[in-house]
Design an enzyme around this catalytic site. Structure first.
Site, PDB file in Angstrom:
ATOM      1  N   HIS A  74       0.847  -1.206   0.000  1.00 58.32           N
ATOM      2  CA  HIS A  74       0.000   0.000   0.000  1.00 58.32           C
ATOM      3  C   HIS A  74       0.876   1.248   0.000  1.00 58.32           C
ATOM      4  CE1 HIS A  74       0.393   1.330   4.275  1.00 58.32           C
ATOM      5  NE2 HIS A  74       0.513   0.044   4.553  1.00 58.32           N
ATOM      6  N   ASP A 105       6.500   2.493   6.524  1.00 62.68           N
ATOM      7  CA  ASP A 105       5.169   1.907   6.338  1.00 62.68           C
ATOM      8  C   ASP A 105       4.452   2.559   5.163  1.00 62.68           C
ATOM      9  OD1 ASP A 105       2.815   0.514   6.760  1.00 62.68           O
ATOM     10  OD2 ASP A 105       2.236   1.636   8.545  1.00 62.68           O
ATOM     11  N   GLU A 132      -5.138   1.444   2.694  1.00 64.20           N
ATOM     12  CA  GLU A 132      -4.957   0.515   3.819  1.00 64.20           C
ATOM     13  C   GLU A 132      -5.052   1.210   5.172  1.00 64.20           C
ATOM     14  OE1 GLU A 132      -2.847  -1.918   6.826  1.00 64.20           O
ATOM     15  OE2 GLU A 132      -2.341   0.094   6.136  1.00 64.20           O
ATOM     16  N   GLU A 162       4.620  -5.299   4.616  1.00 67.27           N
ATOM     17  CA  GLU A 162       4.425  -4.480   5.804  1.00 67.27           C
ATOM     18  C   GLU A 162       5.725  -4.564   6.606  1.00 67.27           C
ATOM     19  OE1 GLU A 162       2.184  -2.444   6.545  1.00 67.27           O
ATOM     20  OE2 GLU A 162       0.292  -3.015   5.578  1.00 67.27           O
TER      21      GLU A 162
END
Length: 374
Positions: A74, A105, A132, A162
């Site tokens: 994402h 992230d 996300e 992730e």
């Protein structure tokens, strides 16, 4: 795993461009230009499908050749905290870290995927998404509805990026968010109150009962995870100190183990209220990884471990945080989580990812593509 300094340089160049794109969610003011235009420009030779799912949720499926694996990452970030020491959109690189909003992230992984692909001509596929970081998932649910294994998907497994410190995560908790409203009767606080008079009192009593019940679940376990995680995140209601509160609202969240029945947990929590809440609603649910009942979950976990071993990836421990790998698992895909960065740095001011983890992740992805394992 041999690391190529030139590959890391390319990762950082892409990461600098990705961090410069404002993809904060909320407000999720994201369209098919900007970061998605950049990615398509960097992936010549890929068949690219850009889909706008509405409300700033955009996905890009980029495929080269006929791969069996799909890498998912994402691109949206949380809003930047006020404690940032410099612009969150300008990547800063030190001897050991890359610092920028989303660097950990998880734009670092996106940059590494692009760099690894351009260093090889092997088959590979990437699904980039932008929704996300808020409870309004559209991209991945739309993808699995259209391409689930039961529909004859071309992909057999999904690797979700992730921050996992460069180790494969085979299992994590599910997630459920709840909204509760309690109703009382407004009046002067000097008089004797019944248990149901104050909505705030009802909410507080329920909260104590809920926390006590959660403590009784400490013996539950799955794949190294233990107990039930529960949090009362917000409580709001009442008028003032001398007025009996006519209304109160709570926002709560729980993180069940893969072996737990979320419906049963919610029913138990709701039953702890006396009197019953005026409103009880689950506002978001994400399945655990692996998804399914305990027998199916264990079979899926072992299949994911076999794939990680085949790809030569190090396997780490289960984690408490939730990822969209669970949505792929629920759809029938073999799925695990694997990415650079530490969750401790995610969502923080001056968020950073270690350069050695970026280099290691890029090297692993490049080897998978270059050896024809994708």
């Amino acid at each position: 795993m041999r690391r190529d300094p030139a590959l890391l340089d390319e990762v950082l160049a892409h990461l600098r461009a990705l961090v410069a794109c404002d993809t904060r969610n909320p407000p999720r003011a994201i369209d098919g230009g900007g970061i998605f235009a950049y990615l398509q420009q960097q992936l010549p030779g890929f068949a690219c499908t850009l889909t706008d799912h509405g409300a700033g949720a955009v996905s890009l499926l980029a495929v080269r050749g006929t791969p069996r694996l799909l890498f998912n990452v994402h691109l949206d970030t949380v809003p930047d905290a006020p404690q940032w020491s410099a612009s969150p959109f300008a990547l800063r690189v030190t001897a050991e870290r890359a610092i920028g909003l989303g660097a950990c992230d998880i734009k670092g992984a996106a940059a590494a995927l692009v760099a690894a692909a351009t260093h090889s001509d092997g088959a590979c596929a990437f699904l980039f998404t932008s929704d996300e970081e808020a409870n309004d998932a559209r991209c991945v649910p739309a993808f699995v509805r259209a391409t689930a294994p039961a529909r004859g998907s071309a992909f057999t497994a999904i690797i979700v990026a992730e921050p996992t410190r460069g180790e494969v995560v085979l299992a994590h908790r599910g997630i459920s968010s709840m909204l509760l409203r309690f109703a009382g009767t407004a009046g002067h606080a000097a008089g004797v109150q019944q248990a149901s008079s104050s909505a705030v009192h009802q909410a507080l009593r329920w909260g104590v009962h809920a926390l006590d019940w959660v403590d009784t679940q400490a013996h539950q376990r799955f794949a190294g995870l233990t107990g039930l995680r529960f949090n009362i995140g917000r409580i709001e209601g009442g008028i003032k100190a001398n007025v009996i509160a006519p209304g109160c609202e709570l926002r709560c969240g729980l993180r069940p183990l893969p072996s737990m029945d979320t419906d049963a947990v919610l029913a138990q929590l709701q039953a702890l209220a006396d009197p019953a809440p005026a409103h009880f609603e689950e506002t978001f649910r994400g399945p655990s990884l692996p998804a399914g009942d305990i027998a199916d979950a264990e079979a899926r976990r072992l299949a994911a471990r076999d794939l990680a071993d085949e790809l030569g990836l190090p396997v780490g421990n289960a984690v408490d945080f939730w990822t969209e790998a669970a949505l792929f698992s629920q759809a029938g895909y073999t799925s695990f989580v694997f990415g650079p960065g530490d969750i401790a740095q995610a969502h923080s001011a001056d968020e950073w990812v270690a350069l050695d983890q970026l280099a290691s992740y890029a090297a692993h992805v490049h080897a998978i593509i270059d050896r024809g394992l994708a």
